[in-house]
Scaffold this motif. Structure first.
Motif, PDB file in Angstrom:
ATOM      1  N   VAL A   1       0.766  -1.077  -0.472  1.00  0.00           N
ATOM      2  CA  VAL A   1      -0.176  -0.159  -0.030  1.00  0.00           C
ATOM      3  C   VAL A   1       1.182   1.294   0.024  1.00  0.00           C
ATOM      4  CG1 VAL A   1      -2.069  -1.342   1.265  1.00  0.00           C
ATOM      5  CG2 VAL A   1       0.066   0.465   2.541  1.00  0.00           C
ATOM      6  N   GLN A   2       1.754   0.992   0.276  1.00  0.00           N
ATOM      7  CA  GLN A   2       2.758   2.167  -0.351  1.00  0.00           C
ATOM      8  C   GLN A   2       4.078   1.896  -0.737  1.00  0.00           C
ATOM      9  OE1 GLN A   2       3.860   3.601   3.430  1.00  0.00           O
ATOM     10  NE2 GLN A   2       4.617   5.778   3.102  1.00  0.00           N
ATOM     11  N   ILE A   3       4.773   2.866  -1.538  1.00  0.00           N
ATOM     12  CA  ILE A   3       6.291   3.045  -1.916  1.00  0.00           C
ATOM     13  C   ILE A   3       6.871   4.153  -0.858  1.00  0.00           C
ATOM     14  CG2 ILE A   3       8.300   2.676  -3.485  1.00  0.00           C
ATOM     15  CD1 ILE A   3       6.449   0.240  -4.781  1.00  0.00           C
ATOM     16  N   GLY A   4       7.487   4.669  -0.515  1.00  0.00           N
ATOM     17  CA  GLY A   4       8.211   5.746  -0.205  1.00  0.00           C
ATOM     18  C   GLY A   4       6.762   6.807  -0.267  1.00  0.00           C
ATOM     19  N   PRO A   5       6.584   7.952  -0.430  1.00  0.00           N
ATOM     20  CA  PRO A   5       5.732   8.900  -0.197  1.00  0.00           C
ATOM     21  C   PRO A   5       4.462   8.005  -0.780  1.00  0.00           C
ATOM     22  CG  PRO A   5       7.259  10.077  -1.990  1.00  0.00           C
ATOM     23  CD  PRO A   5       7.604   8.612  -1.231  1.00  0.00           C
ATOM     24  N   TYR A   6       4.202   7.601  -1.412  1.00  0.00           N
ATOM     25  CA  TYR A   6       3.098   7.195  -2.635  1.00  0.00           C
ATOM     26  C   TYR A   6       1.992   6.336  -2.138  1.00  0.00           C
ATOM     27  CZ  TYR A   6       6.585  10.161  -5.965  1.00  0.00           C
ATOM     28  OH  TYR A   6       7.262  10.694  -6.451  1.00  0.00           O
ATOM     29  N   ARG A   7       1.059   6.144  -2.288  1.00  0.00           N
ATOM     30  CA  ARG A   7       0.269   5.400  -1.460  1.00  0.00           C
ATOM     31  C   ARG A   7      -0.121   4.011  -2.894  1.00  0.00           C
ATOM     32  NH1 ARG A   7      -2.236   6.633   2.954  1.00  0.00           N
ATOM     33  NH2 ARG A   7      -0.189   7.143   4.567  1.00  0.00           N
ATOM     34  N   MET A   8      -1.210   2.892  -2.888  1.00  0.00           N
ATOM     35  CA  MET A   8      -1.518   2.802  -3.794  1.00  0.00           C
ATOM     36  C   MET A   8      -1.406   1.167  -3.204  1.00  0.00           C
ATOM     37  SD  MET A   8       2.324   0.923  -5.575  1.00  0.00           S
ATOM     38  CE  MET A   8       3.525   2.925  -5.144  1.00  0.00           C
ATOM     39  N   ASP A   9      -2.179   0.521  -4.272  1.00  0.00           N
ATOM     40  CA  ASP A   9      -2.883  -0.998  -3.815  1.00  0.00           C
ATOM     41  C   ASP A   9      -2.148  -2.214  -4.844  1.00  0.00           C
ATOM     42  OD1 ASP A   9      -4.514  -2.881  -2.937  1.00  0.00           O
ATOM     43  OD2 ASP A   9      -6.171  -2.378  -3.219  1.00  0.00           O
ATOM     44  N   THR A  10      -1.765  -3.163  -4.571  1.00  0.00           N
ATOM     45  CA  THR A  10      -1.735  -3.774  -5.551  1.00  0.00           C
ATOM     46  C   THR A  10      -1.128  -5.087  -5.138  1.00  0.00           C
ATOM     47  OG1 THR A  10      -0.424  -4.463  -7.864  1.00  0.00           O
ATOM     48  CG2 THR A  10       1.531  -3.424  -5.651  1.00  0.00           C
ATOM     49  N   TYR A  11      -0.828  -6.069  -5.330  1.00  0.00           N
ATOM     50  CA  TYR A  11      -0.493  -7.306  -5.008  1.00  0.00           C
ATOM     51  C   TYR A  11       0.707  -8.626  -4.384  1.00  0.00           C
ATOM     52  CZ  TYR A  11      -4.405  -8.586  -7.534  1.00  0.00           C
ATOM     53  OH  TYR A  11      -6.221  -8.917  -7.537  1.00  0.00           O
ATOM     54  N   LEU A  12       1.180  -8.713  -3.333  1.00  0.00           N
ATOM     55  CA  LEU A  12       3.193  -8.866  -3.083  1.00  0.00           C
ATOM     56  C   LEU A  12       3.096 -10.364  -3.620  1.00  0.00           C
ATOM     57  CD1 LEU A  12       3.116  -7.048   0.421  1.00  0.00           C
ATOM     58  CD2 LEU A  12       4.548  -6.373  -1.288  1.00  0.00           C
ATOM     59  N   ASP A  13       3.113 -10.457  -4.312  1.00  0.00           N
ATOM     60  CA  ASP A  13       3.497 -11.907  -4.959  1.00  0.00           C
ATOM     61  C   ASP A  13       4.271 -11.813  -6.615  1.00  0.00           C
ATOM     62  OD1 ASP A  13       1.059 -12.498  -6.945  1.00  0.00           O
ATOM     63  OD2 ASP A  13       0.356 -12.160  -4.888  1.00  0.00           O
ATOM     64  N   GLY A  14       5.002 -12.606  -6.175  1.00  0.00           N
ATOM     65  CA  GLY A  14       5.645 -12.958  -8.250  1.00  0.00           C
ATOM     66  C   GLY A  14       6.820 -11.574  -8.426  1.00  0.00           C
ATOM     67  N   THR A  15       6.486 -11.985  -9.858  1.00  0.00           N
ATOM     68  CA  THR A  15       7.795 -10.363 -10.477  1.00  0.00           C
ATOM     69  C   THR A  15       7.147  -9.495 -10.516  1.00  0.00           C
ATOM     70  OG1 THR A  15       8.296 -12.994 -11.884  1.00  0.00           O
ATOM     71  CG2 THR A  15       9.009 -10.095 -13.224  1.00  0.00           C
ATOM     72  N   MET A  16       7.109  -8.552 -10.632  1.00  0.00           N
ATOM     73  CA  MET A  16       7.062  -6.687 -10.126  1.00  0.00           C
ATOM     74  C   MET A  16       8.512  -6.351 -10.550  1.00  0.00           C
ATOM     75  SD  MET A  16       6.034  -7.139  -6.031  1.00  0.00           S
ATOM     76  CE  MET A  16       5.060  -5.433  -5.885  1.00  0.00           C
ATOM     77  N   LEU A  17       7.622  -4.895 -11.694  1.00  0.00           N
ATOM     78  CA  LEU A  17       8.492  -4.243 -12.212  1.00  0.00           C
ATOM     79  C   LEU A  17       8.264  -2.739 -11.472  1.00  0.00           C
ATOM     80  CD1 LEU A  17      10.567  -3.133 -14.122  1.00  0.00           C
ATOM     81  CD2 LEU A  17       8.545  -2.895 -15.206  1.00  0.00           C
ATOM     82  N   ILE A  18       9.307  -2.054 -10.613  1.00  0.00           N
ATOM     83  CA  ILE A  18       8.598  -1.180 -10.127  1.00  0.00           C
ATOM     84  C   ILE A  18       9.445  -0.046 -10.600  1.00  0.00           C
ATOM     85  CG2 ILE A  18       8.781   0.343  -7.742  1.00  0.00           C
ATOM     86  CD1 ILE A  18       8.771  -2.810  -6.463  1.00  0.00           C
ATOM     87  N   PHE A  19       8.544   1.294 -11.465  1.00  0.00           N
ATOM     88  CA  PHE A  19       9.602   2.242 -11.886  1.00  0.00           C
ATOM     89  C   PHE A  19       9.188   4.039 -11.644  1.00  0.00           C
ATOM     90  CE2 PHE A  19       6.474   0.500 -14.992  1.00  0.00           C
ATOM     91  CZ  PHE A  19       5.657   2.405 -15.529  1.00  0.00           C
ATOM     92  N   PRO A  20      10.180   4.557 -11.118  1.00  0.00           N
ATOM     93  CA  PRO A  20       9.623   5.604 -10.065  1.00  0.00           C
ATOM     94  C   PRO A  20       9.561   6.518 -11.541  1.00  0.00           C
ATOM     95  CG  PRO A  20      11.522   5.170  -9.589  1.00  0.00           C
ATOM     96  CD  PRO A  20      11.102   3.648  -9.857  1.00  0.00           C
TER      97      PRO A  20
END
Length: 212
Positions: free
Chosen positions: A114-133
Motif C-alpha cells: 500500500v505504500q512505496i516512499g511517499p506514494y500510496r497504492m494498492d497491489t499484490y505482494l507476490d510474483g514478479t513486480m516491475l517498479i519504476f519511478p
C-alpha cells in the motif's frame, strides 16, 4: 499471515536497497500492534537477509546475523489506527537514500502493498513486480504495454501512486513472467522513466521452508 507479510516486505526491501543495509525500522500500527510482534520482526529480518547471505537464514538466526553485520533494528508499535485497520511499515537505510515500504491485510487474508516512499497504492505482494519511478505523462502506459506485448510479457495488474497529475509518480506492474534485458532496456529508454527495479517475490500463499 503477518509473518508472511513481514517476510515479503523484507524480501522486497532487500531487492530495492542499493549497497549495504545499515538500518531497518519497523512500525506496527493498528491491529498488528496489539499482537506479539517478535516473530513478525524476525520474519522481516529473515526476508531482508535470506537472498543476501550465503548461509541459511531463518527466524531463529536472522536477528543475530543482522546484528553481526552491523544492521541496526528498531521497532515501534501503536494500536492507534490510521488509514488502515492494520499496517506494517518498513524503512531501510542502505548506501542509497532510505526506502519506505508498507503492507497490510485486506479481509484478514489478502496481503497488499500500500505504500512505496511517499506514494500510496494498492497491489499484490507476490510474483514478479516491475517498479519504476517516473514523471506522470500521457502515453507512458501504452509505451510499456506495446513493448511487453512485443516481447510476450503479460501485465497482470498495474498500480500507480502519485502526488499530483503530471508530477513525480511511481508505478508497480505485476507481471506473469520476468522481462528480458532487451525488453527492460526498451522500457527504460523512455525519457520520463527515472529507473527500473525488478522484484521477485514468492507466489501467493507460498510460505518459507522454516515456517511451521
Amino acid at each position: 499471515l503477518y509473518v508472511d507479510l513481514a517476510r515479503r516486505l523484507g524480501l522486497m526491501q532487500a531487492q530495492m536497497a542499493q549497497g549495504a543495509i545499515r538500518k531497518a525500522t519497523l512500525n506496527y500500527r493498528g491491529e498488528v500492534a496489539r499482537r506479539g510482534t517478535k516473530l513478525i520482526t524476525a520474519a522481516f529480518v529473515a526476508g531482508l537477509l535470506e537472498n543476501r547471505l550465503a548461509e541459511q537464514v531463518n527466524i531463529v538466526n536472522a536477528q543475530l546475523l543482522a546484528q553481526e553485520r552491523g544492521i541496526d533494528m528498531i521497532e515501534t508499535s501503536s494500536p492507534k489506527k490510521g488509514d488502515f485497520s492494520t499496517l506494517v511499515q518498513s524503512e531501510v537505510v542502505a548506501d542509497s537514500k532510505p526506502t519506505t515500504i508498507s503492507g497490510t491485510l485486506f479481509g484478514n487474508q489478502y496481503l497488499r502493498l500500500v505504500q512505496i516512499g511517499p506514494y500510496r497504492m494498492d497491489t499484490y505482494l507476490d510474483g514478479t513486480m516491475l517498479i519504476f519511478p517516473h514523471r506522470d505523462v500521457p502515453g507512458l502506459v501504452g509505451h510499456i504495454g506495446t513493448i511487453f506485448g512485443k516481447h510476450q510479457v503479460n501485465i497482470a495488474r498495474m498500480a500507480l501512486g502519485r502526488e499530483s497529475p503530471g508530477g513525480d509518480a511511481i508505478a508497480v506492474l505485476n507481471l506473469d513472467s520476468t522481462p528480458s534485458p532487451e525488453a527492460l532496456d526498451e522500457v527504460k529508454a523512455h525519457p520520463s522513466i527515472h529507473s527500473l527495479t525488478i522484484v521477485n517475490l514468492p507466489p501467493a500463499g507460498a510460505m518459507p521452508p522454516w515456517f511451521g
